[in-house]
Design an enzyme around this catalytic site. Structure first.
Site, PDB file in Angstrom:
ATOM      1  N   TRP A  76      39.984  50.869  31.451  1.00 21.31           N
ATOM      2  CA  TRP A  76      39.870  50.154  32.713  1.00 21.31           C
ATOM      3  C   TRP A  76      40.809  49.003  32.640  1.00 21.31           C
ATOM      4  O   TRP A  76      40.512  48.059  31.916  1.00 21.31           O
ATOM      5  CB  TRP A  76      38.772  50.237  33.472  1.00 21.31           C
ATOM      6  CG  TRP A  76      38.983  49.588  34.748  1.00 21.31           C
ATOM      7  CD1 TRP A  76      38.604  48.104  34.735  1.00 21.31           C
ATOM      8  CD2 TRP A  76      38.952  49.984  36.072  1.00 21.31           C
ATOM      9  NE1 TRP A  76      38.696  47.732  36.170  1.00 21.31           N
ATOM     10  CE2 TRP A  76      38.910  48.945  37.012  1.00 21.31           C
ATOM     11  CE3 TRP A  76      39.222  51.278  36.462  1.00 21.31           C
ATOM     12  CZ2 TRP A  76      39.146  49.060  38.253  1.00 21.31           C
ATOM     13  CZ3 TRP A  76      39.505  51.300  37.885  1.00 21.31           C
ATOM     14  CH2 TRP A  76      39.402  50.446  38.875  1.00 21.31           C
ATOM     15  N   ASP A  84      42.667  43.371  38.079  1.00 17.67           N
ATOM     16  CA  ASP A  84      43.697  42.176  38.516  1.00 17.67           C
ATOM     17  C   ASP A  84      44.468  41.634  37.354  1.00 17.67           C
ATOM     18  O   ASP A  84      44.048  41.406  36.199  1.00 17.67           O
ATOM     19  CB  ASP A  84      43.033  41.062  38.850  1.00 17.67           C
ATOM     20  CG  ASP A  84      42.093  41.433  39.963  1.00 17.67           C
ATOM     21  OD1 ASP A  84      41.861  42.658  40.331  1.00 17.67           O
ATOM     22  OD2 ASP A  84      41.251  40.529  40.516  1.00 17.67           O
ATOM     23  N   TRP A 109      35.582  50.682  36.191  1.00 19.18           N
ATOM     24  CA  TRP A 109      35.367  49.064  36.220  1.00 19.18           C
ATOM     25  C   TRP A 109      33.890  48.813  35.645  1.00 19.18           C
ATOM     26  O   TRP A 109      32.829  49.531  35.885  1.00 19.18           O
ATOM     27  CB  TRP A 109      35.389  48.768  37.597  1.00 19.18           C
ATOM     28  CG  TRP A 109      35.257  47.253  37.712  1.00 19.18           C
ATOM     29  CD1 TRP A 109      36.125  46.466  37.878  1.00 19.18           C
ATOM     30  CD2 TRP A 109      34.156  46.541  38.344  1.00 19.18           C
ATOM     31  NE1 TRP A 109      35.820  45.064  38.044  1.00 19.18           N
ATOM     32  CE2 TRP A 109      34.718  44.905  38.232  1.00 19.18           C
ATOM     33  CE3 TRP A 109      32.657  46.713  38.215  1.00 19.18           C
ATOM     34  CZ2 TRP A 109      33.647  44.020  38.317  1.00 19.18           C
ATOM     35  CZ3 TRP A 109      31.903  45.697  38.378  1.00 19.18           C
ATOM     36  CH2 TRP A 109      32.236  44.371  38.584  1.00 19.18           C
TER      37      TRP A 109
HETATM   38  C1  FRU Z   1      39.704  41.557  42.801  1.00 20.57           C
HETATM   39  C2  FRU Z   1      38.365  41.226  42.156  1.00 20.57           C
HETATM   40  C3  FRU Z   1      38.357  39.939  41.939  1.00 20.57           C
HETATM   41  C4  FRU Z   1      37.355  39.580  40.919  1.00 20.57           C
HETATM   42  C5  FRU Z   1      37.809  40.564  39.989  1.00 20.57           C
HETATM   43  C6  FRU Z   1      36.551  41.221  39.228  1.00 20.57           C
HETATM   44  O1  FRU Z   1      40.272  42.863  42.410  1.00 20.57           O
HETATM   45  O2  FRU Z   1      37.403  41.866  42.694  1.00 20.57           O
HETATM   46  O3  FRU Z   1      37.839  39.196  43.460  1.00 20.57           O
HETATM   47  O4  FRU Z   1      37.372  38.337  40.415  1.00 20.57           O
HETATM   48  O5  FRU Z   1      38.414  41.772  40.919  1.00 20.57           O
HETATM   49  O6  FRU Z   1      37.089  42.171  38.266  1.00 20.57           O
END
Ligand code: FRU
Length: 543
Positions: free
Chosen positions: A19, A22, A46
């Site tokens: 996975w 960001d 995730w």
């Molecule tokens: C955005 C987010 C951010 C966080 C990260 C965690 O997709 O939720 O706000 O830092 O992903 O993976």
């Protein structure tokens, strides 16, 4: 489940497996572009979030590196979340990121390269003596405070500033941004006031804040101060609706505020970076080429079960250069970085193809139409434009019938990732309508409804209006790469990204068509070029 193998992209960045979300801390350092990213090393969903890491000489071909940071401290044990890089004037590099602590508090942490002379920046050191360097301010929920921006410098005060997105639930779900100042990246002070505050927008994730030149086609270092030719762009990722929004405005450092040029187009309620599947984007200033480059994450729209079977989930879109649109004066122009052109290996030109109302035309190209770069220009014949008196009563890409909903002047465009009898197709199209004010209005959309025969997929119709100025021709560029379609209308005024999962239109069975579903107009594809795209190199790291 052989079909799943066809969904892997050939020239978009993705890890070898598992996975990703960001993009984090992008920068150019000692000859290399670095991309870090939210990465689960154990699974295709995730969780266990670390910072994956890769480097490139050209933003297209990548070398995968070992994980840069893992959740191994009390202040980030629940996840090494998103953050940004700042290059100091003496060449030092600092990384600020959000840690989810042992009690799930969102704090900001400092890290730096273990060996700044290593151009690959393989090893990272977290500041154990100082972390966390910023904790949530009073009155803010400890789970609503994350994703620090790149810092900008005020030389008169000798201070660096950075912003962190949040939300204020006591004020109608207002999304907001706090600013902190620092001299040394160890000690921080909350700057009084709020950079911006927009009621109803909810949590602002992955805030991005940067200067933009409004007269020249150049990028600006994040520390460039506001001025006659310099505005500031604010971008937020809305947790509520999972879309990235931006606005252009003025930054007043003296009272810590940013004000949009047009209050109706405030951040979070106005323009979107991309109208499709696209989130958590972040820019960086590329000091090597003097440009600002945007990274954005595009997740999967198939099922979690399919992702587990594939063993991977998510890709990054092709990085986009960011410019101000001097012609409209109102929006950004986002365009694939020029380096992607190096993957073009054969092209076919079609000129002045006429499309009568209700027609579909196959475009003969050799071999599979799965890796393409397409540019096209369209013209509606003059008499149809004159004759179209039927007023637009509020066309909406998402609800007005998609590529099949016919009207006087549209829809028309291309069908990509289509099989020969078009049981599967992804439509990329324009729709032109005369507004109640008598003026023509142009919409640009993607219709995914027939993109796949599989039924465990979210299929949508996406899009928005696109400004077309007097004398301009309609133009589109489309990047196709197996399971992603990225489109740019009018030089990048409106962008749409789709994830699609054809089951029949794969490999050699994938074709390309032009279509015109207007009821009254003949459309001419004045120029049309289709390039076949070679694969990018994504090499595993080998010490
Ligand atoms: C955005 C987010 C951010 C966080 C990260 C965690 O997709 O939720 O706000 O830092 O992903 O993976």
């Amino acid at each position: 489940n052989n079909m799943l193998a066809f969904q892997r992209t050939a020239f978009h960045f993705q890890p070898q497996k598992n996975w990703m979300n960001d993009p984090n801390g992008p920068l150019f350092y000692k000859g290399w572009y670095h991309l870090f990213y939210q990465y689960n090393p154990d699974n295709a969903i995730w969780g266990n979030i670390t910072w994956g890491h890769a480097v490139s000489k050209d933003l297209i071909n990548w070398l995968h590196l070992p994980i840069a940071m893992e959740p191994d401290r009390w202040y980030d044990i629940n996840g090494v979340w998103s953050g940004s890089a700042t290059l100091l004037h003496d060449g030092r590099l600092v990384m600020l990121y959000t840690g989810s602590t042992h009690t799930s508090v969102q704090v900001q942490n400092l890290a730096h390269p273990a060996d700044p002379t290593d151009p690959l920046l393989i090893h990272w050191v977290k500041s154990d003596a100082h972390n966390p360097v910023i904790v949530p301010p009073k009155g803010i929920n400890f789970k609503d405070f994350r994703d620090p921006t790149t810092a900008w410098y005020n030389s008169e005060l000798g201070l660096w500033y950075l912003a962190i997105g949040s939300k204020n639930d006591s004020a109608d779900h207002a999304g907001t941004a706090f600013v902190y100042s620092t001299r040394d990246f160890v000690h921080y002070e909350l700057v009084p006031g709020l950079l911006r505050f927009v009621v109803g927008t909810g949590m602002w994730e992955c805030l991005d804040f940067y200067p933009i030149h409004i007269e020249e086609a150049v990028g600006l270092d994040t520390s460039v101060r506001p001025g006659k030719s310099v505005r500031h762009v604010m971008k937020v990722s809305l947790d509520n609706d999972k879309h990235d929004y931006y606005a252009i405005g003025r930054y007043f450092q003296e009272n810590n505020s940013w004000v949009p040029d047009d209050p109706e187009l405030d951040v979070g309620i106005g323009l979107r970076v991309d109208y499709g599947k696209y989130y958590a984007s972040k820019t960086f200033y590329d000091q090597d080429k003097g440009r600002r480059v945007l990274w954005g994450w595009t997740g999967e729209t198939d099922s979690e079960r399919a992702d587990l079977l594939k063993g991977w989930a998510s890709i990054q879109t092709i990085p986009r250069t960011v410019l101000f649109d001097t012609k409209t004066g109102k929006n950004l122009l986002l365009w694939p970085v020029e380096e992607v052109n190096s993957l073009r290996f054969s092209s076919k030109n079609f000129s002045s193809l006429q499309l009568t109302a209700g027609s579909v035309k196959p475009l003969q190209i050799a071999g599979a139409a799965t890796q393409l770069d397409i540019t096209a220009e369209f013209e509606i014949d003059g008499s149809s434009l004159e004759a179209a008196i039927e007023a637009d009563v509020g066309y909406n890409c998402s609800t007005s019938g998609g590529a099949a909903g016919r009207s006087a002047l549209g829809p028309f465009g291309l069908l990509v990732l289509a099989d020969s009898d078009r049981t599967e197709q992804t439509a990329v199209y324009f729709y032109v309508a005369r507004g109640t004010d008598g003026l023509l209005k142009t919409y640009f959309c993607h219709d995914e409804l027939r993109s796949s025969k599989a039924n465990d997929i979210v299929k949508r119709i996406y899009g928005s209006t696109v400004p077309v100025l007097d004398g301009e021709i309609l133009s589109v560029r489309i990047l196709v790469d197996h399971s992603i379609v990225e489109s740019f209308a009018q030089g990048g005024r409106t962008c749409i990204t789709s994830r699609v999962y054809p089951t029949a239109a794969i490999d050699g069975a994938a074709k390309l068509f032009l279509f015109n579903n207007a009821t009254d107009a003949t459309i001419t594809a004045k120029s049309l070029t289709v390039w076949k795209m070679g694969p990018a190199l994504m090499r595993p790291f080998d010490m």
